[in-house]
Design a protein around this motif. Structure first.
Motif, PDB file in Angstrom:
ATOM      1  N   PRO A  88       0.829  -1.222   0.000  1.00  0.00           N
ATOM      2  CA  PRO A  88       0.000   0.000   0.000  1.00  0.00           C
ATOM      3  C   PRO A  88       0.859   1.266   0.000  1.00  0.00           C
ATOM      4  CG  PRO A  88      -0.867  -1.590   1.566  1.00  0.00           C
ATOM      5  CD  PRO A  88       0.421  -2.164   1.056  1.00  0.00           C
ATOM      6  N   GLY A  89       2.030   1.239   0.638  1.00  0.00           N
ATOM      7  CA  GLY A  89       2.855   2.448   0.710  1.00  0.00           C
ATOM      8  C   GLY A  89       4.076   2.416  -0.181  1.00  0.00           C
ATOM      9  N   SER A  90       4.217   1.400  -1.019  1.00  0.00           N
ATOM     10  CA  SER A  90       5.421   1.334  -1.863  1.00  0.00           C
ATOM     11  C   SER A  90       5.134   0.553  -3.142  1.00  0.00           C
ATOM     12  CB  SER A  90       6.577   0.667  -1.105  1.00  0.00           C
ATOM     13  OG  SER A  90       6.195  -0.602  -0.627  1.00  0.00           O
ATOM     14  N   GLY A  91       5.127   1.298  -4.265  1.00  0.00           N
ATOM     15  CA  GLY A  91       4.946   0.681  -5.580  1.00  0.00           C
ATOM     16  C   GLY A  91       6.156   1.010  -6.430  1.00  0.00           C
ATOM     17  N   SER A  92       6.215   2.263  -6.914  1.00  0.00           N
ATOM     18  CA  SER A  92       7.410   2.699  -7.655  1.00  0.00           C
ATOM     19  C   SER A  92       8.634   2.613  -6.756  1.00  0.00           C
ATOM     20  CB  SER A  92       7.241   4.149  -8.122  1.00  0.00           C
ATOM     21  OG  SER A  92       6.116   4.266  -8.943  1.00  0.00           O
ATOM     22  N   ASP A  93       8.466   3.044  -5.533  1.00  0.00           N
ATOM     23  CA  ASP A  93       9.572   3.013  -4.565  1.00  0.00           C
ATOM     24  C   ASP A  93       9.574   1.637  -3.896  1.00  0.00           C
ATOM     25  OD1 ASP A  93      11.617   3.735  -2.923  1.00  0.00           O
ATOM     26  OD2 ASP A  93      10.408   5.044  -1.622  1.00  0.00           O
ATOM     27  N   VAL A  94       9.813   0.606  -4.706  1.00  0.00           N
ATOM     28  CA  VAL A  94       9.574  -0.768  -4.253  1.00  0.00           C
ATOM     29  C   VAL A  94      10.475  -1.164  -3.079  1.00  0.00           C
ATOM     30  CG1 VAL A  94      11.113  -1.829  -5.989  1.00  0.00           C
ATOM     31  CG2 VAL A  94       9.148  -3.096  -5.158  1.00  0.00           C
ATOM     32  N   ALA A  95      11.664  -0.556  -3.001  1.00  0.00           N
ATOM     33  CA  ALA A  95      12.606  -0.931  -1.934  1.00  0.00           C
ATOM     34  C   ALA A  95      12.157  -0.443  -0.565  1.00  0.00           C
ATOM     35  CB  ALA A  95      13.997  -0.385  -2.250  1.00  0.00           C
ATOM     36  N   ALA A  96      11.078   0.352  -0.518  1.00  0.00           N
ATOM     37  CA  ALA A  96      10.574   0.831   0.776  1.00  0.00           C
ATOM     38  C   ALA A  96       9.621  -0.184   1.421  1.00  0.00           C
ATOM     39  CB  ALA A  96       9.880   2.179   0.592  1.00  0.00           C
ATOM     40  N   ALA A  97       9.613  -1.411   0.921  1.00  0.00           N
ATOM     41  CA  ALA A  97       8.688  -2.443   1.432  1.00  0.00           C
ATOM     42  C   ALA A  97       8.800  -2.596   2.946  1.00  0.00           C
ATOM     43  CB  ALA A  97       9.005  -3.772   0.750  1.00  0.00           C
ATOM     44  N   GLN A  98       7.638  -2.798   3.583  1.00  0.00           N
ATOM     45  CA  GLN A  98       7.591  -2.913   5.051  1.00  0.00           C
ATOM     46  C   GLN A  98       7.236  -4.319   5.525  1.00  0.00           C
ATOM     47  OE1 GLN A  98       8.412  -0.445   7.218  1.00  0.00           O
ATOM     48  NE2 GLN A  98       9.026   0.636   5.362  1.00  0.00           N
ATOM     49  N   THR A  99       6.806  -5.201   4.638  1.00  0.00           N
ATOM     50  CA  THR A  99       6.446  -6.562   5.061  1.00  0.00           C
ATOM     51  C   THR A  99       7.653  -7.205   5.744  1.00  0.00           C
ATOM     52  OG1 THR A  99       4.760  -6.837   3.379  1.00  0.00           O
ATOM     53  CG2 THR A  99       5.786  -8.857   4.186  1.00  0.00           C
ATOM     54  N   ARG A 100       7.443  -7.680   6.975  1.00  0.00           N
ATOM     55  CA  ARG A 100       8.571  -8.136   7.796  1.00  0.00           C
ATOM     56  C   ARG A 100       8.751  -9.643   7.724  1.00  0.00           C
ATOM     57  NH1 ARG A 100      12.302  -7.427  10.312  1.00  0.00           N
ATOM     58  NH2 ARG A 100      12.005  -7.102  12.542  1.00  0.00           N
TER      59      ARG A 100
ATOM     60  N   ARG B 257      11.258  -7.278   4.380  1.00  0.00           N
ATOM     61  CA  ARG B 257      12.318  -6.545   5.092  1.00  0.00           C
ATOM     62  C   ARG B 257      12.780  -7.407   6.258  1.00  0.00           C
ATOM     63  NH1 ARG B 257      14.571  -2.167   4.495  1.00  0.00           N
ATOM     64  NH2 ARG B 257      13.094  -1.570   2.874  1.00  0.00           N
ATOM     65  N   THR B 258      14.071  -7.737   6.249  1.00  0.00           N
ATOM     66  CA  THR B 258      14.603  -8.580   7.323  1.00  0.00           C
ATOM     67  C   THR B 258      15.448  -7.776   8.307  1.00  0.00           C
ATOM     68  OG1 THR B 258      16.125  -9.306   5.569  1.00  0.00           O
ATOM     69  CG2 THR B 258      14.533 -10.901   6.352  1.00  0.00           C
ATOM     70  N   ASP B 259      15.908  -6.577   7.910  1.00  0.00           N
ATOM     71  CA  ASP B 259      16.637  -5.726   8.857  1.00  0.00           C
ATOM     72  C   ASP B 259      16.093  -4.304   8.762  1.00  0.00           C
ATOM     73  OD1 ASP B 259      18.278  -4.277  10.442  1.00  0.00           O
ATOM     74  OD2 ASP B 259      20.167  -4.955   9.539  1.00  0.00           O
ATOM     75  N   PRO B 260      15.155  -3.944   9.655  1.00  0.00           N
ATOM     76  CA  PRO B 260      14.529  -2.615   9.550  1.00  0.00           C
ATOM     77  C   PRO B 260      15.478  -1.476   9.894  1.00  0.00           C
ATOM     78  CG  PRO B 260      13.644  -3.835  11.440  1.00  0.00           C
ATOM     79  CD  PRO B 260      14.597  -4.754  10.740  1.00  0.00           C
ATOM     80  N   ARG B 261      16.640  -1.792  10.501  1.00  0.00           N
ATOM     81  CA  ARG B 261      17.572  -0.703  10.856  1.00  0.00           C
ATOM     82  C   ARG B 261      18.525  -0.377   9.714  1.00  0.00           C
ATOM     83  NH1 ARG B 261      19.358  -4.159  15.650  1.00  0.00           N
ATOM     84  NH2 ARG B 261      19.295  -5.380  13.775  1.00  0.00           N
ATOM     85  N   ALA B 262      18.612  -1.278   8.737  1.00  0.00           N
ATOM     86  CA  ALA B 262      19.556  -1.059   7.630  1.00  0.00           C
ATOM     87  C   ALA B 262      18.998  -0.021   6.655  1.00  0.00           C
ATOM     88  CB  ALA B 262      19.790  -2.381   6.896  1.00  0.00           C
ATOM     89  N   ALA B 263      19.875   0.506   5.790  1.00  0.00           N
ATOM     90  CA  ALA B 263      19.436   1.451   4.754  1.00  0.00           C
ATOM     91  C   ALA B 263      18.399   0.770   3.859  1.00  0.00           C
ATOM     92  CB  ALA B 263      20.638   1.887   3.926  1.00  0.00           C
ATOM     93  N   LYS B 264      17.595   1.595   3.151  1.00  0.00           N
ATOM     94  CA  LYS B 264      16.411   1.089   2.440  1.00  0.00           C
ATOM     95  C   LYS B 264      16.703  -0.105   1.531  1.00  0.00           C
ATOM     96  CE  LYS B 264      14.355   3.718  -0.704  1.00  0.00           C
ATOM     97  NZ  LYS B 264      13.598   4.861  -1.248  1.00  0.00           N
ATOM     98  N   HIS B 265      17.749  -0.008   0.707  1.00  0.00           N
ATOM     99  CA  HIS B 265      18.013  -1.079  -0.254  1.00  0.00           C
ATOM    100  C   HIS B 265      18.750  -2.256   0.370  1.00  0.00           C
ATOM    101  CE1 HIS B 265      17.168   2.382  -2.813  1.00  0.00           C
ATOM    102  NE2 HIS B 265      16.754   1.503  -3.695  1.00  0.00           N
TER     103      HIS B 265
ATOM    104  N   ARG C 130      21.308   9.374 -10.778  1.00  0.00           N
ATOM    105  CA  ARG C 130      20.109   8.692 -10.317  1.00  0.00           C
ATOM    106  C   ARG C 130      19.168   9.707  -9.675  1.00  0.00           C
ATOM    107  NH1 ARG C 130      18.433   3.489  -9.006  1.00  0.00           N
ATOM    108  NH2 ARG C 130      16.934   3.500  -7.319  1.00  0.00           N
ATOM    109  N   SER C 131      17.887   9.686 -10.106  1.00  0.00           N
ATOM    110  CA  SER C 131      16.941  10.684  -9.592  1.00  0.00           C
ATOM    111  C   SER C 131      16.056  10.112  -8.495  1.00  0.00           C
ATOM    112  CB  SER C 131      16.060  11.204 -10.734  1.00  0.00           C
ATOM    113  OG  SER C 131      15.315  10.138 -11.285  1.00  0.00           O
ATOM    114  N   ARG C 132      16.099   8.771  -8.324  1.00  0.00           N
ATOM    115  CA  ARG C 132      15.242   8.166  -7.294  1.00  0.00           C
ATOM    116  C   ARG C 132      16.103   7.707  -6.133  1.00  0.00           C
ATOM    117  NH1 ARG C 132      13.726   3.558  -9.998  1.00  0.00           N
ATOM    118  NH2 ARG C 132      15.278   4.107 -11.528  1.00  0.00           N
ATOM    119  N   SER C 133      15.576   7.857  -4.907  1.00  0.00           N
ATOM    120  CA  SER C 133      16.376   7.476  -3.737  1.00  0.00           C
ATOM    121  C   SER C 133      16.360   5.966  -3.565  1.00  0.00           C
ATOM    122  CB  SER C 133      15.814   8.118  -2.485  1.00  0.00           C
ATOM    123  OG  SER C 133      14.495   7.677  -2.274  1.00  0.00           O
TER     124      SER C 133
END
Ligand SMILES: Cc1cc2nc3c(=O)[nH]c(=O)nc-3n(C[C@H](O)[C@H](O)[C@H](O)COP(=O)(O)OP(=O)(O)OC[C@H]3O[C@@H](n4cnc5c(N)ncnc54)[C@H](O)[C@@H]3O)c2cc1C
Length: 410
Positions: free
Chosen positions: A152-164, A195-203, A407-410
């Motif tokens: 729901p919160g990440s489509g284009s920004d796919v690396a922002a996935a929150q499913t743990r 997402r297996t490490d929520p403290r790590a950087a997004k990618h 790169r224009s996307r984070s």
């Protein structure tokens, strides 16, 4: 183009003394690749009975498990896979020729396309145990795979996935929600981004799993779309998955996902532009029937659509060629997907206008243009500019890979 080595009458060559030497472009498949076409054509002529045709739908819902198994038996499902996993080591261009025949027959490639991308990624990153368990099932036509990336919160920004996914001994426990998990109501596996490490950087801190969809704790809810294409929201509550279903390293899921996304952005080859061509043919048949064919402006518009359908076909083959020859990507896949989607949207709108008012009639209505082809293309083309990465994201990839821009996307 393709694997052909000899000189073809239809090839283009630079003139004598051209500074580039003699670039040689083939517009036909090799004889070896073409050798599979009669078999594929005959398969669909034999198996698309009137009853099967009545159930056909160009979406996941058109997937037919019986036909899928028969395709496998005929060696037409994943011919270029290694023999030990159920393929026959065929020339990859044979798969392109087969795909063209799928499209010619109007047979949906949704299930086969996504399953092929996932299987290719499992081949590249999966453990031997996982490959031996899953790939033969897929190659026999007994299993298909859905893609579980968007949330729901990440489509284009796919690396922002929150499913743990949290490790628990030799299992993982998965909790979260995915959006647009197309085919999850029919497939046997979902290729899940977690997402297996929520403290790590997004990618970083991302891990991929191939989760059997009959695992307790998974719920699938339908989402209907403008293009008559059912997709799904999927929910994961305390889903326990053995570690053998992990694909690639823990916290190293980004490169695994990247491999799969590259395949989705135009690496499939064959059949690209086929829907566009059907649009052109449907409108041309209407023009002949209605007497509009004698109008030069009408013929010009129809010719434009047919030419762009051919460009779409060639761009699809060109991006597949880049993949087969393992050239470092220069945005070919994104260029292909962007052009195919945007040209189809524009041309579907133009043919809707040209053939009005008959063009607004849907499939099944008497007088519908091309049996409803124009009306369907008008609705369906929009979805193509969203799924598999939106047109804006394709432009961003082209800017980065082909033009060397930052790169224009984070
Ligand atoms: C029919 C259908 C089937 C789908 N099937 C699947 C599936 O099987 N599995 C799966 O995981 N997903 C699937 N998707 C999801 C699809 O991949 C996403 O919808 C798509 O990536 C866009 O994400 P979003 O919907 O969250 O929109 P957003 O990412 O919120 O984008 C909204 C708008 O902003 C633009 N935008 C976003 N970021 C940027 C940027 N950095 N620069 C410029 N513009 C930007 C987008 O182009 C878009 O126009 C499907 C979608 C549809 C419609």
């Amino acid at each position: 183009m393709g694997a052909r080595g000899g000189r073809s009458a239809r090839s283009l060559r630079a003139g004598r003394g051209a500074p580039l030497g003699e670039p040689h472009i083939e517009f036909t498949f090799s004889a070896q690749a073409e050798s599979v076409r009669p078999l594929a054509r005959h398969f669909f002529e034999e198996h698309i009975t009137p009853e099967v045709r009545a159930r056909m739908h160009f979406s996941w819902d058109g997937h037919d498990p019986v036909i899928q198994r028969k395709l496998a038996e005929a060696g037409l499902l994943f011919p270029s896979w290694p023999r030990e996993y159920g393929g026959r080591n065929a020339d990859p261009w044979q798969a392109s020729v087969i795909r063209e025949e799928f499209m010619r027959a109007g047979w949906t490639t949704h299930a086969i396309g996504t399953t092929g991308m996932v299987a290719d990624t499992v081949l590249a990153f999966g453990s031997e145990e996982l490959k031996r368990e899953v790939l033969p099932r897929i190659s026999r036509g007994e299993a298909t795979c859905a893609l579980g990336y968007s949330e729901p919160g990440s489509g284009s920004d796919v690396a922002a996935a929150q499913t743990r996914a949290v490790r628990d001994g030799d299992h993982w426990v998965i909790d979260g929600q995915k959006m647009f998990t197309s085919g999850a109501h029919l497939a046997q596996y979902v290729f899940l981004l977690t997402r297996t490490d929520p403290r790590a950087a997004k990618h970083k801190g991302l891990t991929m799993f191939l989760v059997p969809l009959d695992t307790p704790g998974i719920e699938v809810q339908p989402i209907e779309t403008l293009s008559d294409e059912r997709t799904n929201a999927t929910y994961y509550a305390g889903v326990r998955v053995p570690d053998r279903y992990r694909v690639g390293p823990v916290d190293g899921g980004w490169s695994v996902l990247h491999h799969a996304l590259d395949l989705e952005h135009g690496g499939g080859g064959g059949g690209s532009g086929a829907e566009h061509r059907k649009l052109a043919e449907a409108a041309a048949a209407w023009a002949r029937r209605s007497g509009r064919w004698s109008d030069p402006r009408t013929r010009e518009r129809l010719g434009f659509v047919a030419a762009r359908a051919e460009i779409s076909r060639l761009l699809g083959i060109s991006s597949f060629w880049s993949r087969v020859t393992r050239r470092s990507p220069r945005g070919e896949g994104a260029m292909s997907k962007l052009f195919v989607a945007e040209a189809w949207i524009e041309d579907a709108a133009d043919m809707m206008d040209l053939c009005a008012p008959d063009s607004i009639l849907k499939t099944g209505a008497p007088g519908a243009v091309g049996g409803g082809e124009v009306e369907f293309a008008y609705r369906h083309s929009t979805a193509l500019s969203i799924y598999g990465g939106s047109s804006e994201i394709m432009r961003s990839i082209i800017a980065q890979e082909a033009l060397g821009m930052p790169r224009s996307r984070s």
